[in-house]
Design a protein around this motif. Structure first.
Motif, PDB file in Angstrom:
ATOM      1  N   ARG A  11       0.962  -1.498   0.101  1.00 42.84           N
ATOM      2  CA  ARG A  11      -0.187  -0.152  -0.435  1.00 42.84           C
ATOM      3  C   ARG A  11       0.905   1.467   0.096  1.00 42.84           C
ATOM      4  O   ARG A  11       1.848   1.047   0.817  1.00 42.84           O
ATOM      5  N   ARG A  12       0.569   2.420  -0.860  1.00 42.85           N
ATOM      6  CA  ARG A  12       1.078   3.236  -1.035  1.00 42.85           C
ATOM      7  C   ARG A  12       0.979   4.143  -0.072  1.00 42.85           C
ATOM      8  O   ARG A  12      -0.695   4.862   0.276  1.00 42.85           O
ATOM      9  N   ILE A  13       2.039   5.325   0.566  1.00 49.65           N
ATOM     10  CA  ILE A  13       1.088   5.390   2.096  1.00 49.65           C
ATOM     11  C   ILE A  13       1.568   6.971   2.038  1.00 49.65           C
ATOM     12  O   ILE A  13       2.091   7.674   0.724  1.00 49.65           O
ATOM     13  N   ASP A  14       0.433   7.685   1.434  1.00 52.42           N
ATOM     14  CA  ASP A  14       0.117   9.506   1.158  1.00 52.42           C
ATOM     15  C   ASP A  14       0.051  10.455   2.345  1.00 52.42           C
ATOM     16  O   ASP A  14      -0.328  10.303   3.640  1.00 52.42           O
ATOM     17  N   TYR A  15       1.344  10.690   2.447  1.00 52.91           N
ATOM     18  CA  TYR A  15       2.151  11.265   3.416  1.00 52.91           C
ATOM     19  C   TYR A  15       1.620  12.874   3.593  1.00 52.91           C
ATOM     20  O   TYR A  15       2.148  13.332   4.253  1.00 52.91           O
ATOM     21  N   ASP A  16       0.469  13.328   2.763  1.00 49.77           N
ATOM     22  CA  ASP A  16      -0.437  14.353   2.655  1.00 49.77           C
ATOM     23  C   ASP A  16      -1.441  14.417   3.576  1.00 49.77           C
ATOM     24  O   ASP A  16      -1.821  15.543   4.432  1.00 49.77           O
ATOM     25  N   MET A  68       8.439  -5.105   2.376  1.00 44.66           N
ATOM     26  CA  MET A  68       7.865  -3.790   1.789  1.00 44.66           C
ATOM     27  C   MET A  68       9.219  -3.519   1.115  1.00 44.66           C
ATOM     28  O   MET A  68       9.410  -1.874   0.834  1.00 44.66           O
ATOM     29  N   PHE A  69       9.995  -4.481   1.156  1.00 42.39           N
ATOM     30  CA  PHE A  69      11.777  -4.030   0.725  1.00 42.39           C
ATOM     31  C   PHE A  69      12.278  -4.893   0.044  1.00 42.39           C
ATOM     32  O   PHE A  69      11.219  -6.074  -0.134  1.00 42.39           O
ATOM     33  N   GLN A  70      13.081  -4.535  -1.192  1.00 47.42           N
ATOM     34  CA  GLN A  70      13.597  -5.911  -1.760  1.00 47.42           C
ATOM     35  C   GLN A  70      14.551  -6.636  -0.981  1.00 47.42           C
ATOM     36  O   GLN A  70      15.380  -6.059  -0.198  1.00 47.42           O
ATOM     37  N   PRO A  71      15.537  -7.372  -1.845  1.00 49.11           N
ATOM     38  CA  PRO A  71      16.825  -8.279  -1.789  1.00 49.11           C
ATOM     39  C   PRO A  71      18.199  -7.329  -1.287  1.00 49.11           C
ATOM     40  O   PRO A  71      17.765  -6.383  -2.681  1.00 49.11           O
ATOM     41  N   LEU A  72      18.830  -7.270  -1.174  1.00 47.85           N
ATOM     42  CA  LEU A  72      20.585  -6.535  -1.278  1.00 47.85           C
ATOM     43  C   LEU A  72      20.855  -6.457  -3.046  1.00 47.85           C
ATOM     44  O   LEU A  72      21.032  -5.185  -3.264  1.00 47.85           O
ATOM     45  N   ARG A  99       5.374   6.705  21.085  1.00 46.41           N
ATOM     46  CA  ARG A  99       6.387   6.830  19.938  1.00 46.41           C
ATOM     47  C   ARG A  99       5.366   5.571  18.471  1.00 46.41           C
ATOM     48  O   ARG A  99       4.427   6.110  18.079  1.00 46.41           O
ATOM     49  N   LEU A 100       4.217   4.565  18.820  1.00 45.71           N
ATOM     50  CA  LEU A 100       4.757   3.665  17.937  1.00 45.71           C
ATOM     51  C   LEU A 100       2.925   3.619  18.070  1.00 45.71           C
ATOM     52  O   LEU A 100       2.382   3.950  16.600  1.00 45.71           O
ATOM     53  N   HIS A 158       5.219   4.482  11.992  1.00 45.68           N
ATOM     54  CA  HIS A 158       6.328   3.458  11.502  1.00 45.68           C
ATOM     55  C   HIS A 158       5.841   3.036   9.913  1.00 45.68           C
ATOM     56  O   HIS A 158       4.401   2.659  10.050  1.00 45.68           O
ATOM     57  N   SER A 159       5.838   3.102   9.285  1.00 43.63           N
ATOM     58  CA  SER A 159       5.097   2.465   7.897  1.00 43.63           C
ATOM     59  C   SER A 159       4.301   1.252   7.619  1.00 43.63           C
ATOM     60  O   SER A 159       3.576   0.876   7.276  1.00 43.63           O
TER      61      SER A 159
END
Length: 254
Positions: free
Chosen positions: A2-7, A166-170, A204-205, A210-211
């Motif tokens: 899911r794309r987060i819209d920070y606005d 959420m992430f690619q492999p190195l 804080r959590l 946190h994305s």
């Protein structure tokens, strides 16, 4: 993912939820210093600068910095927070950097690479704006380096799995750059000092900035926070563990 819209989300609590201690900032600036040329000043780019967590500190340590951020709200907060004379913030993205060619000695992308939609285009743009031999400091999590972040993830159902997705492999990230003429200048871990107590981290959590939290289902969030609250209640003043964070350094070809 899911794309987060920070606005529309996260921007209002981001500064408080992702605040850095002096010790944490010192650890990062020290790590960057060991990877950049010794001459000063250096012209820098903070790509995906958000609310400007790092931009003023980069300017203080190395020289003038341009923060590039697509979110209007995040940029507004960054501009309100920073009064450093060598910092400016511009609208833009990794795929469309609003600065002249060859105008930067280095660029920092701090947990923003996974938000980039057109990664090959971003690689081209970063090569365009950096001087020959300029370096990209890519602080990112990688799906094949587990745990990618956060001691608190163990309390959430499938926590590390959701985060890693959420992430690619190195190797995939490296290939995207090296096939475009970049070289790997370094890869390692930076030990980010404790962010405070476990109780403070829990608060804080709860702000949800946190994305990873945006990718849990409502049931996973409820279960995870219940488990985390129970664990923290046993000793809320215990320090949160230090974070071993991955940092990839890439160098633009000449």
């Amino acid at each position: 993912m899911r794309r987060i819209d920070y606005d529309t989300e996260q921007y209002h609590d981001y500064v408080r939820g992702r605040a850095l201690s002096e010790q944490q900032m010192a650890a990062w600036i020290g790590a960057f210093e060991g990877l950049l040329p010794g001459r000063r000043p250096l012209a820098g780019l903070d790509v995906g600068s958000g609310t400007g967590r790092y931009t003023p500190a980069l300017a203080q340590a190395f020289g003038p910095v341009t923060g590039v951020e697509p979110s209007v709200r995040m940029r507004e907060i960054a501009q309100q927070q920073s009064r450093h004379p060598d910092v400016r913030y511009l609208a833009g993205s990794a795929e469309d950097l609003p600065v002249p060619s060859g105008s930067a000695d280095y660029a920092l992308m701090f947990l923003s690479w996974h938000h980039v939609e057109d990664k090959p285009r971003a690689v081209e743009e970063l090569a365009r704006v950096l001087n020959p031999g300029g370096r990209l400091l890519l602080r990112e999590n990688f799906s094949d380096h587990i745990p990618p972040s956060g001691w608190w993830l163990e309390y959430f159902p499938r926590g590390y799995e959701v985060d890693a997705a959420m992430f690619q492999p190195l190797h995939e990230v490296i290939a995207t750059f090296t096939t475009a003429g970049w070289r790997v200048a370094g890869f390692g871990r930076v030990i980010e000092p404790s962010s405070g107590t476990r109780g403070e981290m829990l608060e804080r959590l709860r702000l949800g900035v946190h994305s990873t939290l945006a990718h849990f289902t409502p049931d996973q969030l409820e279960t995870g926070f219940r488990r985390l609250e129970q664990a923290v209640a046993a000793d809320p003043d215990a320090p949160a563990p230090a974070d071993p964070a991955t940092l990839l350094t890439l160098e633009r070809g000449s």
